[in-house]
Design a protein around this motif. Structure first.
Motif, short mmCIF file in Angstrom:
data_model
loop_
_atom_site.label_atom_id
_atom_site.label_comp_id
_atom_site.label_asym_id
_atom_site.label_seq_id
_atom_site.Cartn_x
_atom_site.Cartn_y
_atom_site.Cartn_z
N ILE A 3 -9.33 -4.48 1.07
CA ILE A 3 -8.46 -4.07 0.43
C ILE A 3 -7.78 -5.38 -0.55
O ILE A 3 -7.89 -5.24 -1.75
CB ILE A 3 -7.36 -3.27 0.85
N LEU B 40 0.73 -1.31 0.24
CA LEU B 40 0.01 -0.01 0.16
C LEU B 40 0.76 1.19 0.13
O LEU B 40 0.42 2.35 -0.60
CB LEU B 40 -0.85 0.17 1.10
N ILE C 62 -8.60 2.18 -2.71
CA ILE C 62 -7.27 2.04 -2.27
C ILE C 62 -6.81 1.03 -3.36
O ILE C 62 -7.26 0.27 -3.86
CB ILE C 62 -7.14 1.35 -0.88
N VAL C 63 -5.52 1.59 -3.99
CA VAL C 63 -4.91 1.02 -4.95
C VAL C 63 -3.86 -0.14 -4.45
O VAL C 63 -3.33 0.08 -3.45
CB VAL C 63 -3.96 1.98 -5.81
N TYR C 64 -4.31 -1.35 -4.97
CA TYR C 64 -3.41 -2.40 -4.37
C TYR C 64 -3.07 -3.63 -5.52
O TYR C 64 -4.01 -3.87 -6.40
CB TYR C 64 -4.26 -3.07 -3.14
N ASN D 257 -6.49 6.62 3.73
CA ASN D 257 -7.79 5.80 3.61
C ASN D 257 -7.92 4.54 4.35
O ASN D 257 -8.86 4.37 5.07
CB ASN D 257 -8.08 5.75 2.06
N GLN E 11 -2.17 8.55 0.16
CA GLN E 11 -3.60 8.44 0.03
C GLN E 11 -4.13 7.38 0.22
O GLN E 11 -5.07 6.93 1.36
CB GLN E 11 -4.27 9.06 -1.19
N ASN E 12 -3.44 6.35 0.11
CA ASN E 12 -3.58 4.63 0.25
C ASN E 12 -3.82 4.54 1.84
O ASN E 12 -4.55 4.00 2.28
CB ASN E 12 -2.60 3.76 -0.21
N SER F 230 0.08 6.69 -5.14
CA SER F 230 -1.20 6.67 -4.39
C SER F 230 -0.72 6.45 -2.90
O SER F 230 -1.81 6.19 -2.08
CB SER F 230 -2.25 5.72 -4.78
N ARG F 231 0.27 6.22 -2.49
CA ARG F 231 1.02 5.55 -1.27
C ARG F 231 0.22 6.49 -0.14
O ARG F 231 -0.07 5.78 0.77
CB ARG F 231 2.50 5.82 -1.36
#
Length: 325
Positions: free
Chosen positions: A256, A33, A286-288, A45, A41-42, A38-39
């Motif tokens: 996630i 994450l 969340i980008v994963y 969130n 913001q990940n 996007s670290r």
């Protein structure tokens, strides 16, 4: 022989400013994450999701749903082998701490939660795969998980562990998509309804060698049960707030990482089989990178083989033979 290994415990705060260190297993949920565009913001969130879930479960004397927040520490355990001064990054876990904004108390939570281990990567992503390569039928290597289990129990029994943590660890994992779980009538106010699997899994057997029992519970307003691995008595050895800290943290990571199961739009029924191909689920903001995570497990297993298993094979075999499971 039990004096062969010593442990060094280090911790770092997991917050929105967290950057994975070079020694962190890069497949670890939180490390994944914390990389990429996007670290921040990940992380922000994910931490907000944890706090919201905690307050939803700890809703007594909490009318606005904002009484508590959860602080997370990444706990890294390095092992010195045979007094060589050479350390190996053996285990990484999460430690929860609870901040009560009403009383201004900081309450110790649970250590464990997420569990990462290079030796486990070796066992599952190297040893097990190599053992079954080109074989007509799947089988388990002899003594599979023995060394890892003994090392883990030795660590939990060590002075290093006891000087840092007041209670044994609890590890919280996803349920398995190849088992069927049946809901029982047993209901805990925080953990929720207990589920029982139709059969034992390789993961259960592996963790049993670590000295851990397992029970499955689906907390209130969850959509799928979680697997809780523990020593002793899960329901009586830990407070409600401690248990909630683990639920809120690990359910968030599972939403996630495995949204098909833990962010599904349908709630698990009395008879439940998880489905990783379930399309009826929602995604978090969340980008994963799940594919990257699975690919790296083999590389990290090879790292353990090269830097731990092979160089210290004789020492490890002698120590393991003298340490009773």
């Amino acid at each position: 022989m039990n004096n062969e290994f010593t442990f060094t415990i280090k911790s770092i705060r997991l917050d929105e400013n967290y950057h994975p260190s070079n020694s962190t297993r890069i497949t670890t949920n939180f490390a994944n994450l914390a990389r990429g565009e996007s670290r921040q913001q990940n992380l922000r969130n994910a931490l907000k999701m944890i706090d919201n879930r905690f307050n939803a479960l700890a809703n007594w004397d909490n009318p606005k749903g904002d009484r508590y927040s959860v602080e997370l520490e990444i706990v890294s355990v390095d092992m010195d082998i045979a007094g060589s001064g050479q350390t190996f990054p053996s285990i990484e876990v999460l430690k929860t701490n609870i901040v009560d904004h009403k009383t201004n108390e900081r309450i110790e939570g649970i250590v464990g939660n997420n569990f990462s281990s290079y030796v486990r990567d070796y066992d599952f992503s190297v040893l097990l795969l190599d053992h079954n390569k080109d074989q007509p039928k799947f089988s388990i290597p002899a003594n599979f998980g023995d060394l890892h289990g003994k090392l883990f129990k030795y660590f939990v029994d060590s002075e290093a562990y006891k000087s840092h943590f007041s209670k044994p660890p609890v590890i919280c994992l996803s349920v398995s998509d190849n088992k069927i779980y049946h809901r029982t009538e047993n209901q805990h106010p925080v953990l929720g309804f207990e589920y029982q699997p139709n059969e034992s899994s390789l993961t259960e057997q592996y963790f049993k060698k670590m000295g851990l029992q397992v029970r499955y519970f689906m907390p209130p307003n969850s959509v799928a049960p979680l697997a809780f691995y523990f020593f002793g008595d899960l329901l009586n050895d830990y407070t409600n707030l401690e248990l909630i800290s683990t639920i809120s943290t690990m359910e968030t990571f599972q939403k996630i990482y495995r949204p098909e199961i833990y962010n599904a739009n349908a709630v698990a029924g009395k008879c439940y089989q998880p489905n990783l191909k379930n399309l009826d689920h929602s995604l978090t903001q969340i980008v994963y990178d799940r594919e990257e995570r699975s690919q790296l497990a083999i590389a990290q297993g090879r790292f353990a083989e090269e830097h731990f298993i092979k160089p210290y094979q004789t020492v490890l075999e002698q120590w393991s033979a003298n340490y009773a499971l």
